[in-house]
Design a protein around this motif. Structure first.
Motif, PDB file in Angstrom:
ATOM      1  N   ALA A 311       0.843  -1.200   0.000  1.00  0.00           N
ATOM      2  CA  ALA A 311       0.000   0.000   0.000  1.00  0.00           C
ATOM      3  C   ALA A 311       0.878   1.250   0.000  1.00  0.00           C
ATOM      4  CB  ALA A 311      -0.914   0.000   1.219  1.00  0.00           C
ATOM      5  N   GLY A 312       0.521   2.211  -0.838  1.00  0.00           N
ATOM      6  CA  GLY A 312       1.263   3.466  -0.937  1.00  0.00           C
ATOM      7  C   GLY A 312       2.381   3.457  -1.951  1.00  0.00           C
ATOM      8  N   VAL A 313       2.713   2.294  -2.524  1.00  0.00           N
ATOM      9  CA  VAL A 313       3.769   2.183  -3.537  1.00  0.00           C
ATOM     10  C   VAL A 313       3.124   1.784  -4.851  1.00  0.00           C
ATOM     11  CG1 VAL A 313       5.980   1.133  -4.123  1.00  0.00           C
ATOM     12  CG2 VAL A 313       5.359   1.458  -1.725  1.00  0.00           C
ATOM     13  N   THR A 314       3.399   2.518  -5.917  1.00  0.00           N
ATOM     14  CA  THR A 314       2.760   2.293  -7.213  1.00  0.00           C
ATOM     15  C   THR A 314       3.765   2.434  -8.339  1.00  0.00           C
ATOM     16  OG1 THR A 314       2.122   4.628  -7.356  1.00  0.00           O
ATOM     17  CG2 THR A 314       0.503   3.123  -6.395  1.00  0.00           C
ATOM     18  N   VAL A 315       3.327   2.001  -9.536  1.00  0.00           N
ATOM     19  CA  VAL A 315       4.057   2.235 -10.781  1.00  0.00           C
ATOM     20  C   VAL A 315       3.341   3.376 -11.490  1.00  0.00           C
ATOM     21  CG1 VAL A 315       4.800   1.256 -12.980  1.00  0.00           C
ATOM     22  CG2 VAL A 315       4.814  -0.161 -10.916  1.00  0.00           C
ATOM     23  N   SER A 350       7.023   4.779  -7.504  1.00  0.00           N
ATOM     24  CA  SER A 350       6.848   5.936  -6.631  1.00  0.00           C
ATOM     25  C   SER A 350       6.161   5.485  -5.350  1.00  0.00           C
ATOM     26  CB  SER A 350       6.031   7.039  -7.317  1.00  0.00           C
ATOM     27  OG  SER A 350       4.711   6.583  -7.583  1.00  0.00           O
ATOM     28  N   ALA A 351       6.299   6.283  -4.303  1.00  0.00           N
ATOM     29  CA  ALA A 351       5.720   5.936  -3.006  1.00  0.00           C
ATOM     30  C   ALA A 351       5.293   7.200  -2.288  1.00  0.00           C
ATOM     31  CB  ALA A 351       6.720   5.151  -2.142  1.00  0.00           C
ATOM     32  N   THR A 352       4.231   7.107  -1.512  1.00  0.00           N
ATOM     33  CA  THR A 352       3.765   8.230  -0.703  1.00  0.00           C
ATOM     34  C   THR A 352       4.733   8.454   0.455  1.00  0.00           C
ATOM     35  OG1 THR A 352       2.411   6.777   0.678  1.00  0.00           O
ATOM     36  CG2 THR A 352       1.382   7.691  -1.313  1.00  0.00           C
ATOM     37  N   PRO A 353       4.748   9.666   1.029  1.00  0.00           N
ATOM     38  CA  PRO A 353       5.629   9.901   2.187  1.00  0.00           C
ATOM     39  C   PRO A 353       5.351   8.943   3.341  1.00  0.00           C
ATOM     40  CG  PRO A 353       4.836  11.989   1.286  1.00  0.00           C
ATOM     41  CD  PRO A 353       4.090  10.907   0.567  1.00  0.00           C
ATOM     42  N   GLU A 354       4.089   8.594   3.558  1.00  0.00           N
ATOM     43  CA  GLU A 354       3.774   7.676   4.649  1.00  0.00           C
ATOM     44  C   GLU A 354       4.367   6.294   4.393  1.00  0.00           C
ATOM     45  OE1 GLU A 354       2.409   6.288   8.196  1.00  0.00           O
ATOM     46  OE2 GLU A 354       2.513   8.350   7.475  1.00  0.00           O
ATOM     47  N   ALA A 355       4.265   5.822   3.148  1.00  0.00           N
ATOM     48  CA  ALA A 355       4.845   4.519   2.824  1.00  0.00           C
ATOM     49  C   ALA A 355       6.363   4.542   2.977  1.00  0.00           C
ATOM     50  CB  ALA A 355       4.451   4.113   1.406  1.00  0.00           C
ATOM     51  N   GLN A 356       7.001   5.648   2.622  1.00  0.00           N
ATOM     52  CA  GLN A 356       8.453   5.728   2.783  1.00  0.00           C
ATOM     53  C   GLN A 356       8.854   5.725   4.249  1.00  0.00           C
ATOM     54  OE1 GLN A 356      10.540   8.570   0.236  1.00  0.00           O
ATOM     55  NE2 GLN A 356       8.732   8.784  -1.033  1.00  0.00           N
ATOM     56  N   PRO A 360      11.602  -0.400   6.022  1.00  0.00           N
ATOM     57  CA  PRO A 360      11.601  -1.293   4.861  1.00  0.00           C
ATOM     58  C   PRO A 360      10.267  -2.007   4.643  1.00  0.00           C
ATOM     59  CG  PRO A 360      13.513  -1.693   6.274  1.00  0.00           C
ATOM     60  CD  PRO A 360      12.555  -0.851   7.051  1.00  0.00           C
ATOM     61  N   LEU A 361       9.921  -2.178   3.369  1.00  0.00           N
ATOM     62  CA  LEU A 361       8.727  -2.898   2.953  1.00  0.00           C
ATOM     63  C   LEU A 361       9.141  -3.993   1.967  1.00  0.00           C
ATOM     64  CD1 LEU A 361       6.389   0.187   2.343  1.00  0.00           C
ATOM     65  CD2 LEU A 361       6.361  -1.330   4.338  1.00  0.00           C
ATOM     66  N   ALA A 362       8.162  -4.778   1.567  1.00  0.00           N
ATOM     67  CA  ALA A 362       8.432  -5.857   0.626  1.00  0.00           C
ATOM     68  C   ALA A 362       7.458  -5.778  -0.531  1.00  0.00           C
ATOM     69  CB  ALA A 362       8.328  -7.223   1.313  1.00  0.00           C
ATOM     70  N   GLY A 363       7.937  -6.080  -1.732  1.00  0.00           N
ATOM     71  CA  GLY A 363       7.120  -6.243  -2.923  1.00  0.00           C
ATOM     72  C   GLY A 363       7.319  -7.638  -3.480  1.00  0.00           C
ATOM     73  N   ALA A 364       6.515  -8.000  -4.457  1.00  0.00           N
ATOM     74  CA  ALA A 364       6.589  -9.346  -5.024  1.00  0.00           C
ATOM     75  C   ALA A 364       6.552  -9.268  -6.543  1.00  0.00           C
ATOM     76  CB  ALA A 364       5.445 -10.219  -4.510  1.00  0.00           C
TER      77      ALA A 364
END
Length: 468
Positions: A311-315, A350-356, A360-364
């Motif tokens: 959540a908060g990270v997109t292309v 790109s990512a929102t400030p809250e997501a940053q 660390p986060l994970a994607g798949a």
């Protein structure tokens, strides 16, 4: 016979102009000096005023309980290890206070031993104010985490027990009692961490440590990863710490996320997948996501890649051949991939400030090859998402200064917290400056007009003698 026309009226007018000009200049310079006196005197008073405040700093009754943690709490803290994994014998005692002699670095003397201001004028002190370091907060705490990184052995076991290293630092200048809590995502459970108990919803709470100022220690959380947890990737969790100090009202805290990183799999022959980590700089710019899909089989196949983001990270702008399925999912068709060839794909992220801040986060990444003959082959893996903004997040708000902080700090205190007295002084100074400027301009204008008249109208002249 001729005579010199002295024109006494004109000479008298010149005599009046010169005193007027002199008086105007004196008045202008006097009024211009008044704002400096009006601002320099309060500044000197402000320099001396805060220096007497830190002498009496009564502390309220020390609080030994944390009112923000309802419900039963563990009576003991988890076992600790030194931050550096070199000493193996530090895991025998659960008390974090055993590491206090190794890290004695109290910093209470540095912030309070600032030199008293000696210069009475404001301008010499202002350039040196930014060079001084702000004092450390009375109570402060920070936490950093590693990731849960699984090896290829995960695919050959019903479940895997691993550890998550958490490092805690007492960043304050007073002793503190520190508590830890962590949240595990679906598919992960606690594997029996001593001193911690489940609190529902994947959350676990641990007992508290007594920590001296500047002490840094680590603890290992035992985590069990289910054999089918990979079907839910990407997976991320979080760790939170709170600290309370005697004599300091309230509590301070810090939190950081961690990623659960799965290796490419489940293992399938004929396909290879790799994805690099994504990092965001302090300005929010991303390095992008690089994905490589290899056809290691013997026949050509149609390649497809699907990227799943938290959540908060997109292309924001999918490249050619890619479409946005939903805000968290992007699908790319790679076309025919010949046997033995590898396709490379780069996606902007790109990512929102809250997501940053939660990194660390994970994607798949999920990849699929559809050969001309034979069954389709699928494999997926997770990748790490980091952000510099997570490291730049302040641990606790800076406390109000209790000692002399120089002219700038003194001015800020008087201007903001004395009922508007500092604002009225500034307004009066500005008004006096404007009036003095107008007087100086008037005096200069009068002098210029007088000089022009003298240049165009000579003081002496020759007139014919009157006829008798």
């Amino acid at each position: 016979m001729t005579r010199v026309d002295a024109r006494p009226g004109r000479r008298a007018r010149h005599r009046r102009v010169v005193p007027l000009v002199a008086i105007g200049l004196v008045v202008g310079l006097t009024v211009a000096a008044v704002p400096f006196l009006a601002t320099a005197t309060p500044a000197a008073a402000r320099i001396a005023a805060p220096a007497t405040e830190p002498a009496g700093e009564p502390g309220p009754d020390p609080t030994t309980t944390d009112p923000t943690d309802p419900g039963p709490e563990p009576t003991e803290a988890p076992s600790t290890t030194p931050p550096e994994p070199t000493p193996p014998a530090a895991t025998t005692e659960p008390a974090p206070t055993t590491t206090a002699p190794e890290q004695p670095a109290p910093t209470t003397a540095a912030p309070t031993a600032g030199p008293p201001p000696t210069t009475p004028s404001v301008p010499p002190v202002r350039p040196s104010a930014p060079a001084t370091t702000p004092p450390a907060p009375p109570a402060g705490v920070s936490v950093t985490t590693d990731d849960i990184t699984l090896t290829a052995a995960y695919w050959n076991a019903p479940s895997t027990v691993t550890t998550l290293r958490v490092t805690v630092t007492n960043t304050g200048v007073t002793p503190a009692r520190i508590r830890l809590a962590y949240t595990l995502p679906a598919g992960l459970t606690d594997a029996g961490t001593g001193g911690c108990a489940p609190a529902g919803g994947g959350e676990h709470r641990c007992g508290e440590w007594a920590s001296a100022p500047g002490v840094r220690f680590s603890t290992l959380l035992r985590v069990r990863v289910d054999g089918d947890a990979w079907k839910r990737m990407p997976l991320s969790g979080s760790v939170r710490v709170t600290a309370t100090a005697p004599g300091v009202p309230g509590s301070v805290g810090d939190d950081e996320g961690f990623a659960v990183l799965f290796p490419p799999g489940p293992p399938v022959p004929g396909i290879r997948l790799a994805a690099d980590a994504v990092s965001f700089d302090i300005g929010g710019g991303s390095s992008g996501l690089d994905v490589r899909l290899g056809n290691t089989g013997r026949v050509d196949a149609e390649g497809r890649i699907e990227v799943v983001l938290p959540a908060g990270v997109t292309v924001p702008a999918p490249p050619s051949g890619c479409t946005t399925v939903d805000p968290a999912r992007t699908r790319c068709e790679l076309g025919t991939l010949a046997a033995g060839r590898t396709a490379r794909l780069r996606l902007p992220v790109s990512a929102t400030p809250e997501a940053q801040r939660q990194a660390p986060l994970a994607g798949a990444v999920r990849a699929q090859l559809d050969p001309r003959s034979g069954p389709a082959r699928q494999v997926q893996m997770s990748f790490r998402i980091t952000a510099a903004a997570a490291l730049a997040t302040p641990v606790a708000p800076p406390p109000a200064p209790t000692g002399s902080q120089g002219v700038l700090a003194a001015e800020a205190q008087v201007g903001d917290g004395d009922g508007g007295g500092g604002g009225s002084v500034r307004r009066t100074a500005i008004l006096l400056i404007v009036v003095s400027t107008l007087l100086v301009v008037f005096a200069l204008t009068l002098a210029t007009t007088s000089l022009r008249r003298r240049m165009t109208d000579p003081d002496t002249g020759v007139s014919p003698a009157p006829t008798e």
